[in-house]
Design a protein around this motif. Structure first.
Motif, PDB file in Angstrom:
ATOM      1  N   GLY A 188      -2.242  -2.970   1.519  1.00 49.71           N
ATOM      2  CA  GLY A 188      -3.595  -2.637   1.108  1.00 49.71           C
ATOM      3  C   GLY A 188      -4.521  -2.230   2.237  1.00 49.71           C
ATOM      4  O   GLY A 188      -5.694  -1.919   1.999  1.00 49.71           O
ATOM      5  N   LYS A 189      -4.010  -2.197   3.463  1.00 43.90           N
ATOM      6  CA  LYS A 189      -4.854  -1.874   4.621  1.00 43.90           C
ATOM      7  C   LYS A 189      -4.706  -0.435   5.096  1.00 43.90           C
ATOM      8  O   LYS A 189      -5.452   0.024   5.957  1.00 43.90           O
ATOM      9  CB  LYS A 189      -4.513  -2.820   5.784  1.00 43.90           C
ATOM     10  CG  LYS A 189      -4.769  -4.286   5.481  1.00 43.90           C
ATOM     11  CD  LYS A 189      -4.366  -5.164   6.669  1.00 43.90           C
ATOM     12  CE  LYS A 189      -4.603  -6.632   6.370  1.00 43.90           C
ATOM     13  NZ  LYS A 189      -4.175  -7.507   7.516  1.00 43.90           N
ATOM     14  N   SER A 190      -3.737   0.276   4.542  1.00 43.88           N
ATOM     15  CA  SER A 190      -3.472   1.639   4.992  1.00 43.88           C
ATOM     16  C   SER A 190      -2.719   2.376   3.890  1.00 43.88           C
ATOM     17  O   SER A 190      -2.335   1.789   2.866  1.00 43.88           O
ATOM     18  CB  SER A 190      -2.646   1.634   6.286  1.00 43.88           C
ATOM     19  OG  SER A 190      -1.389   0.997   6.086  1.00 43.88           O
ATOM     20  N   GLY A 191      -2.500   3.657   4.112  1.00 39.76           N
ATOM     21  CA  GLY A 191      -1.747   4.449   3.154  1.00 39.76           C
ATOM     22  C   GLY A 191      -1.199   5.688   3.819  1.00 39.76           C
ATOM     23  O   GLY A 191      -1.550   6.023   4.956  1.00 39.76           O
ATOM     24  N   VAL A 192      -0.316   6.368   3.097  1.00 37.42           N
ATOM     25  CA  VAL A 192       0.309   7.585   3.616  1.00 37.42           C
ATOM     26  C   VAL A 192      -0.356   8.789   2.956  1.00 37.42           C
ATOM     27  O   VAL A 192      -0.549   8.816   1.736  1.00 37.42           O
ATOM     28  CB  VAL A 192       1.822   7.587   3.356  1.00 37.42           C
ATOM     29  CG1 VAL A 192       2.458   8.880   3.871  1.00 37.42           C
ATOM     30  CG2 VAL A 192       2.469   6.366   4.013  1.00 37.42           C
TER      31      VAL A 192
END
Length: 344
Positions: free
Chosen positions: A119-123
């Motif tokens: 939940g802290k990053s994404g692609v």
């Protein structure tokens, strides 16, 4: 009201979003001179107007990777300023040569989004085009990056993962207009090996190594106007190290590949690639290549060769590329899959 640019975070991207990147860049012979000073680049087509003219071109174009770095560098403030990692490339094609005097700009379309489980990053997947002053595309590729979220509590977007080709079909390769290798001078090119001398599955140890220096990689990255903090700001990482721009490793490995692949003159497609492990100043880069495929082209005397280029900090290919867990060995810096043009 703040006027500075903090960069985009994961929740700032939407599918179909078009980003026009600042700042257009007019390229000149100075880029070639600096490129050849930073890397041991010696491919004849990019070194000599006379050699290029004898191969059917009006003069010597700028190295293919100069175009890639400039187009890529434009995207950094909008795509990867807050990136954790640049994850990969696909479907890259060089569509026309870049000549001294051309002005290049970049634009990207967001084609994929997937939030990570933490939940802290994404692609984020983007398709980037480089265009010249006549709005003609010179380069087109897809890359995906892992980007931080500004607010971990922000809702996750709908997951869209693009279906990308594993390899650019050789029938889709764009051969520069007029290219003709029927009168190719192998003596001036530096090696006698032609397209028919290479076999699929063959591995070539490029023998030489170059130790990366701090000043050189920062000069190169500034040359491409790449503003990513990790390459310049020693306080950006907990270990206090500046991360070497992955494109610097690509150009270093491509230049090293001259020894054994001097006649792989032009890069025309980027099938895929991974920056397997970080590179830092003081590392010595070596390279080897594997022939993955070969194809005919419609250009006289010109064949296409698909190559896997691996950059390492170890002694050539003496160790496995991957461990038993499937991860890249720690010595591997780069695993790049591309098509090049070679005299038949």
């Amino acid at each position: 009201m703040t006027k500075t640019n903090p960069g985009r975070f994961f929740e700032d991207y939407t599918i179909g979003q078009i980003i026009r990147h600042a700042v257009p860049r007019t390229v000149a012979e100075g880029e070639r001179a600096l490129y050849h000073a930073l890397y041991p680049a010696r491919h004849a087509l990019y070194s000599s107007d006379e050699f290029a003219a004898s191969s059917g071109l009006e003069s010597s174009p700028l190295d293919d990777l100069i175009a890639f770095h400039i187009v890529f560098g434009k995207t950094v403030p909008d795509v990867s300023l807050n990136a954790i990692a640049n994850l990969g490339y696909a479907e890259g094609r060089w569509l026309r040569p870049v000549w001294p005097g051309d002005t290049l700009r970049s634009e990207s379309e967001v084609i994929g989004l997937k939030q990570n489980s933490n939940g802290k990053s994404g692609v984020v997947w983007v398709r980037t085009r480089g265009l010249n002053q006549m709005d003609e595309p010179v380069l087109d590729y897809v890359r995906w990056v892992m980007v931080r979220k500004r607010d971990p509590e922000a809702a996750a977007p709908e997951t869209v993962v693009p279906d990308l080709a594993q390899v650019v079909d050789p029938t889709d390769l764009v051969i520069p207009e007029g290219l003709d290798f029927t009168g190719y001078d192998f003596d001036l090119a530096g090696e006698p090996h032609r397209w028919g001398d290479y076999e699929i599955g063959e591995k070539i140890d490029h023998v030489d190594g170059i130790t990366v220096e701090e000043a050189e990689h920062m000069l190169a990255t500034r040359l491409w106007q790449n503003t990513a903090k990790v390459h310049f700001d020693a306080t950006n990482r907990e270990d206090g190290k500046r991360l070497i721009y992955g494109g610097h490793v690509i150009s270093m490995a491509r230049a090293l590949s001259f020894n054994g692949l001097a006649n792989a003159q032009m890069i025309v497609a980027l099938n895929g690639g991974a920056h397997a492990n970080p590179c830092f100043a003081g590392d010595t880069v070596r390279a080897w290549s594997e022939v993955l495929d070969k194809a005919d082209t419609t250009a006289p005397g010109v064949g296409a060769i698909r190559l896997r280029l691996v950059a390492t900090t170890g002694d050539s290919a003496a160790f496995p590329l991957r461990g038993q867990d499937g991860r890249y060995a720690p010595e591997v810096l780069l695993d790049l899959d591309y098509w090049a043009l070679m005299p038949v």
